[in-house]
Design an enzyme around this catalytic site. Structure first.
Site, short mmCIF file in Angstrom:
data_model
loop_
_atom_site.label_atom_id
_atom_site.label_comp_id
_atom_site.label_asym_id
_atom_site.label_seq_id
_atom_site.Cartn_x
_atom_site.Cartn_y
_atom_site.Cartn_z
N ASN A 31 -5.38 -1.15 -7.33
CA ASN A 31 -5.45 0.14 -6.61
C ASN A 31 -5.00 1.20 -7.63
OD1 ASN A 31 -3.97 1.14 -3.38
ND2 ASN A 31 -5.77 1.90 -4.42
N CYS A 87 1.01 4.77 1.58
CA CYS A 87 0.25 4.09 0.52
C CYS A 87 1.15 2.98 -0.05
CB CYS A 87 -0.16 5.05 -0.58
SG CYS A 87 -0.99 4.20 -1.95
N ASN A 93 -0.65 5.31 8.74
CA ASN A 93 -2.04 5.76 8.55
C ASN A 93 -2.95 4.83 9.37
OD1 ASN A 93 -1.59 3.55 6.88
ND2 ASN A 93 -2.67 4.36 5.14
N CYS A 96 -5.72 -2.26 -0.94
CA CYS A 96 -5.06 -1.25 -0.08
C CYS A 96 -3.87 -1.95 0.57
CB CYS A 96 -6.05 -0.72 0.96
SG CYS A 96 -5.29 0.48 2.07
N1 LIG Z 1 -4.22 2.52 -1.10
C1 LIG Z 1 -3.25 2.79 -0.12
C2 LIG Z 1 -3.66 3.55 1.09
C3 LIG Z 1 -3.85 5.02 0.75
C4 LIG Z 1 -4.09 5.94 1.90
C5 LIG Z 1 -5.37 5.74 2.67
N2 LIG Z 1 -6.56 5.88 1.90
C6 LIG Z 1 -5.35 6.72 3.82
O1 LIG Z 1 -5.90 7.83 3.72
O2 LIG Z 1 -4.77 6.38 4.85
C7 LIG Z 1 -2.32 1.64 0.16
O3 LIG Z 1 -2.08 0.87 -0.78
O4 LIG Z 1 -1.76 1.58 1.25
#
Ligand SMILES: N[C@@H](CCC[C@H](N)C(=O)O)C(=O)O
Length: 291
Positions: A17, A78, A166, A226
Site C-alpha cells: 500500500n 488507514c 471508514n 488495504c
Molecule cells: N489503505 C488504507 C485505507 C485508506 C482509506 C480508504 N481509501 C478510504 O477512503 O476509506 C488502509 O490501509 O486502511
C-alpha cells in the site's frame, strides 16, 4: 507558496500500500485537496495515501494525523499508513509504543510482536447502518441487499458492511481473481447506497483462520493492500461465524494478522512497514495547485 514546496517526506509502504508520510508538526498549515493531488501526480511521489502529521490536539498523543487518498479526498482511517507513521516516529524518538489521533479516534500503536512488525489498535468496528453509513435502513448488516449484474443472475451480491472509521463492503466469493474489480470497483464505490462512497473488497474464506482478499479503495482505486479493509473483512467473517476472532489475511501485497479482541471488541492489526526513500517535494508540483 505551498507549505509542501521543498518540504521533506518519507516514501514508505505497508505490504505494498503506497504511503507518503509528511511531518507538519512544527506548522499550523494543512494540506489542501489540490496539493494532495499534486503530490500524487506522476511527476510527484505517486501514492495511495498521504499521511500528514499535525501538532497533537489531545494530551498524551504524539500527533493528529490527517489522511488523504490520491484523489484528494480525506479518509478517517488507514491501517497500513498508521503502521508506517508508527515506524517513522518510533525510529525518530526511540519509543516503542505511542498513541496518535485520527478522525476515527485515538489509535494505540506498538512495535512487535516480533522485530519488523507493528501493531495498530484500530478501535471498535461499527455495524449500524447509519454508522457505515448506508443511505437506507438495514437492520442486519451481516449481509445487505445489493447486487450488480442481471437481477436473476447477479455477478456480485449480498455484501457484509462494516465501518472501521471508514466504510467497507465485503463481497464473499470463491475466487477473488475471477472478477474484474477495476470495472466493478468504481460502480460499487459510488453506488447510491453508500452516501460517503465505500471501499470494496472481494474476500474468500479459506478456512477458519485464513482469508484471501483484494480491495478497490475509495478515492485510490485498486491497491496492493488495504489494512482497514482487512480489519473489516476479518470482523465481518467472524460475525458470520465463518472464522474465529484471529485471522491470517493474505492480500496481493503481503500478509496481515487481524485479531478482533474478545475483551473489548477492539481490532488489532499487525504487519510490517517498509521505508523506501526520503526526499523533498519539488516546488514546481504546486505551481498550479495554490493560488
Ligand atoms: N489503505 C488504507 C485505507 C485508506 C482509506 C480508504 N481509501 C478510504 O477512503 O476509506 C488502509 O490501509 O486502511
Amino acid at each position: 507558496m505551498s507549505t509542501l514546496a521543498n518540504h521533506s517526506f518519507a516514501k514508505m509502504n505497508g505490504i505494498g500500500n503506497e504511503i507518503v508520510v509528511v511531518d507538519l508538526r512544527d506548522s499550523a498549515a494543512t494540506v489542501t485537496p489540490d496539493e494532495a493531488r499534486a503530490v500524487a501526480s506522476p511527476a510527484g511521489v505517486p501514492y495511495d495515501q498521504l499521511m500528514v502529521l499535525h501538532p497533537p490536539r489531545v494530551q498524551g498523543t504524539s500527533a493528529f494525523i490527517r489522511i488523504y487518498n490520491n484523489d484528494g479526498s480525506e479518509a478517517a482511517a488507514c491501517g497500513n499508513g498508521m503502521r508506517c507513521v508508527a515506524r517513522q516516529v518510533f525510529e525518530e524518538t526511540g519509543a516503542n509504543a505511542l498513541t496518535f489521533e485520527t478522525r476515527a479516534g485515538l489509535l494505540n500503536c506498538w512495535a512487535g510482536p516480533s522485530p519488523g512488525l507493528y501493531t495498530v489498535d484500530m478501535g471498535m468496528p461499527k455495524f449500524g447502518w447509519q454508522d457505515i453509513p448506508l443511505a437506507e435502513e438495514f437492520r442486519d448488516t451481516r449481509y445487505i441487499e445489493l447486487q450488480i449484474g442481471p437481477i436473476d443472475a447477479p455477478i456480485l451480491h449480498s455484501p457484509s458492511v462494516v465501518s472501521m472509521g471508514n466504510p467497507h463492503a465485503i463481497f464473499w466469493v470463491d475466487d477473488i481473481e475471477a472478477y474484474d474489480l477495476e470495472r466493478f470497483g468504481p460502480l460499487l464505490e459510488n453506488h447510491p447506497i453508500f452516501p460517503d462512497r465505500a471501499n470494496i473488497t472481494l474476500a474468500h474464506v479459506v478456512d477458519r483462520e485464513h482469508i484471501v482478499m483484494r480491495t478497490w479503495e475509495r478515492g485510490a482505486g485498486l491497491t496492493k493492500a488495504c489494512g482497514s479493509a482487512a480489519c473489516a473483512t476479518a470482523v465481518a467473517a467472524a460475525r458470520l461465524k465463518r472464522t474465529g476472532r484471529t485471522v491470517h489475511m493474505t492480500l496481493p501485497g503481503g500478509e496481515l494478522t487481524i485479531e478482533w479482541r474478545a475483551q473489548d471488541d477492539h481490532v488489532l492489526m499487525t504487519g510490517p512497514a517498509a521505508f523506501e526513500f526520503a526526499g523533498r517535494f519539488d516546488p514546481a508540483l504546486f505551481a498550479t495547485s495554490v493560488a
